[in-house]
Write an enzyme that holds these catalytic residues in place. Sequence first.
Site, PDB file in Angstrom:
ATOM      1  N   THR A 144       0.630  -1.515   0.137  1.00 34.87           N
ATOM      2  CA  THR A 144       0.278   0.222   0.443  1.00 34.87           C
ATOM      3  C   THR A 144       0.533   1.467   0.520  1.00 34.87           C
ATOM      4  OG1 THR A 144      -1.994  -0.888   1.083  1.00 34.87           O
ATOM      5  CG2 THR A 144      -1.162   1.432   1.152  1.00 34.87           C
TER       6      THR A 144
ATOM      7  N   ASN B 168      -4.932  -9.346  -8.140  1.00 35.71           N
ATOM      8  CA  ASN B 168      -5.016 -10.441  -6.604  1.00 35.71           C
ATOM      9  C   ASN B 168      -5.944 -11.436  -6.259  1.00 35.71           C
ATOM     10  OD1 ASN B 168      -5.512  -7.605  -6.661  1.00 35.71           O
ATOM     11  ND2 ASN B 168      -6.579  -8.530  -4.666  1.00 35.71           N
TER      12      ASN B 168
ATOM     13  N   SER C 201       5.060  -6.198  -2.033  1.00 41.55           N
ATOM     14  CA  SER C 201       4.979  -6.418  -0.299  1.00 41.55           C
ATOM     15  C   SER C 201       5.585  -7.838   0.043  1.00 41.55           C
ATOM     16  CB  SER C 201       3.591  -6.603  -0.138  1.00 41.55           C
ATOM     17  OG  SER C 201       3.383  -6.946   1.198  1.00 41.55           O
ATOM     18  N   GLY C 202       5.955  -7.673   1.421  1.00 43.64           N
ATOM     19  CA  GLY C 202       6.724  -8.793   2.095  1.00 43.64           C
ATOM     20  C   GLY C 202       5.760  -9.718   1.653  1.00 43.64           C
ATOM     21  N   HIS C 203       4.628  -9.408   2.798  1.00 42.79           N
ATOM     22  CA  HIS C 203       3.420 -10.388   3.345  1.00 42.79           C
ATOM     23  C   HIS C 203       2.945 -11.853   1.886  1.00 42.79           C
ATOM     24  CE1 HIS C 203      -0.694  -9.184   3.671  1.00 42.79           C
ATOM     25  NE2 HIS C 203       0.209  -8.403   3.003  1.00 42.79           N
TER      26      HIS C 203
ATOM     27  N   THR D 162      13.442   5.124  10.360  1.00 44.64           N
ATOM     28  CA  THR D 162      14.247   4.010  11.000  1.00 44.64           C
ATOM     29  C   THR D 162      13.720   2.702  10.490  1.00 44.64           C
ATOM     30  OG1 THR D 162      14.775   4.765  12.775  1.00 44.64           O
ATOM     31  CG2 THR D 162      15.555   2.503  12.796  1.00 44.64           C
TER      32      THR D 162
ATOM     33  N   CYS E 236      -9.934  -6.905   1.152  1.00 46.73           N
ATOM     34  CA  CYS E 236     -10.511  -5.663   1.642  1.00 46.73           C
ATOM     35  C   CYS E 236     -11.733  -5.521   1.641  1.00 46.73           C
ATOM     36  CB  CYS E 236      -9.230  -4.810   0.630  1.00 46.73           C
ATOM     37  SG  CYS E 236      -7.672  -5.447   0.632  1.00 46.73           S
TER      38      CYS E 236
HETATM   39  C1  PLP Z   1      -2.155  -7.200  -0.410  1.00 49.83           C
HETATM   40  C2  PLP Z   1      -1.832  -6.732  -2.051  1.00 49.83           C
HETATM   41  C3  PLP Z   1      -2.011  -5.363  -2.012  1.00 49.83           C
HETATM   42  C4  PLP Z   1      -1.279  -4.158  -0.896  1.00 49.83           C
HETATM   43  O1  PLP Z   1      -0.066  -5.414   0.316  1.00 49.83           O
HETATM   44  P1  PLP Z   1       0.040  -4.230   1.547  1.00 49.83           P
HETATM   45  O2  PLP Z   1       1.551  -5.123   2.101  1.00 49.83           O
HETATM   46  O3  PLP Z   1      -0.716  -5.627   1.952  1.00 49.83           O
HETATM   47  O4  PLP Z   1      -0.071  -3.444   2.086  1.00 49.83           O
HETATM   48  C5  PLP Z   1      -1.265  -4.411  -3.128  1.00 49.83           C
HETATM   49  N1  PLP Z   1      -1.940  -4.521  -4.483  1.00 49.83           N
HETATM   50  C6  PLP Z   1      -2.080  -6.116  -4.530  1.00 49.83           C
HETATM   51  C7  PLP Z   1      -2.744  -6.574  -6.057  1.00 49.83           C
HETATM   52  C8  PLP Z   1      -1.707  -7.222  -3.226  1.00 49.83           C
HETATM   53  O5  PLP Z   1      -2.504  -8.218  -3.391  1.00 49.83           O
END
Ligand code: PLP
Length: 388
Positions: A76, A154, A202-204, A240, A328
């Site tokens: 995000t 996504n 995004s890491g997760h 930081t 979301c």
């Molecule tokens: C999950 C996702 C995001 C948001 O990433 P976050 O690290 O959760 O803020 C943005 N774009 C797409 C396509 C995603 O799947």
Amino acid sequence: MPAVPEIIYLDNNSSTRVDPAVLEEMMPFLTTQYGNPSGSHHFGAIVKEATDLAHVRVAALLGCEPNEVVFTSGGTESDNTALHSALQMSPDRRHIVTTSVEHNAVLNYCEAVVRRGCAVTVVEVDEQGRLDLGELERAIRPDTAVVSVMWANNETGVIFPLEEIANLCRSKGVFFHTDAVQTVGKMPIDLSKVPVHFLSLSGHKLHAAKGVGALYVNRKARFQPLMVGGPQEGGRRAGTDNVPSIVGLGKAAELAMTTLEEENTRVRALRDRFESTLLAGLEGVMINGDPRARLPNTSNLAFTGVDAQAILLKLDQAGVCCSLGSSCTTGAVQPSHVLRAMRLTNERARSSLRFSFGRYNTEAELDKVLEILPCAVRKLRQLSTAPA
Ligand SMILES: *Cc1c(COP(=O)(O)O)cnc(C)c1O
């Protein structure tokens, strides 16, 4: 205490499990190595070396230079930063081009700047979730500051022709940003061959921690930070560094280099067996999104005549995790904005579920889901046709 049910996790586009090797790499920086990487002592310098290595590893995965990687708090923030920078660096241009199927991190940013006097053109997709490049080209105006088009969706997994879009933007002389959150780790990326200015990850979504991400900033792109303060990340993102998570994201990027092949073979085979078994054994199952250009792990399916929420509930009771479109938007009664943008009927959208496979899914888990899911759908169909 009730037994914890075995979870079968088919919601990897929503978030992923932290890889044990990632956690192991993070641990010292949550315990003994607490120095500030910006510190002038040797204790901090050790930490700085670790975050430097993370830049190198993410850059290797993307095919860019280490100093083109800016760590952020996630997808995000990366999306917001790219669009913010492009608008700031082109003060006489107040127009953004994007698509109707972007993540809310892009769509809601656009909505926010419209309230501040900017204009946005949202390019529509067809019923299969595909983009018309002619329409995209016509949407770009002399006052367009930036074009933001995601690499892969996504919810449906539909992949856009990124190289063509990037070249189009270059020929028009506009900034190009791509949200590649769902692409990184699932498809090979080589930014030395694609003229992108900004790319979000995004890491997760990649087996690293939540709350960390990165923005690729092309070294030739003029840039204006969103977060201002200290000189961190080459002055492009103050604050930081989130050291443990950044170190973990570096490790996750290194692991992704070796698992890309697996995504395209083993994970793809799981997804394909899932779909072909359901399509063959159950009436009224339809794939949402162009099957010829999809991520290898994603399956968005409509189960005709059944409320997806009811299926989700039954699966959840059996320990199977999947998603009603984008997580979301769950809680909202409306069908997902992506499926609506594809002009699916409300009925079809409301009967659709997203299953997203990943590194930890097994054939045995798939066997179990292929038992549970058709049963659940049949039962719900019987209920809905049973005389009152
Ligand atoms: C999950 C996702 C995001 C948001 O990433 P976050 O690290 O959760 O803020 C943005 N774009 C797409 C396509 C995603 O799947």
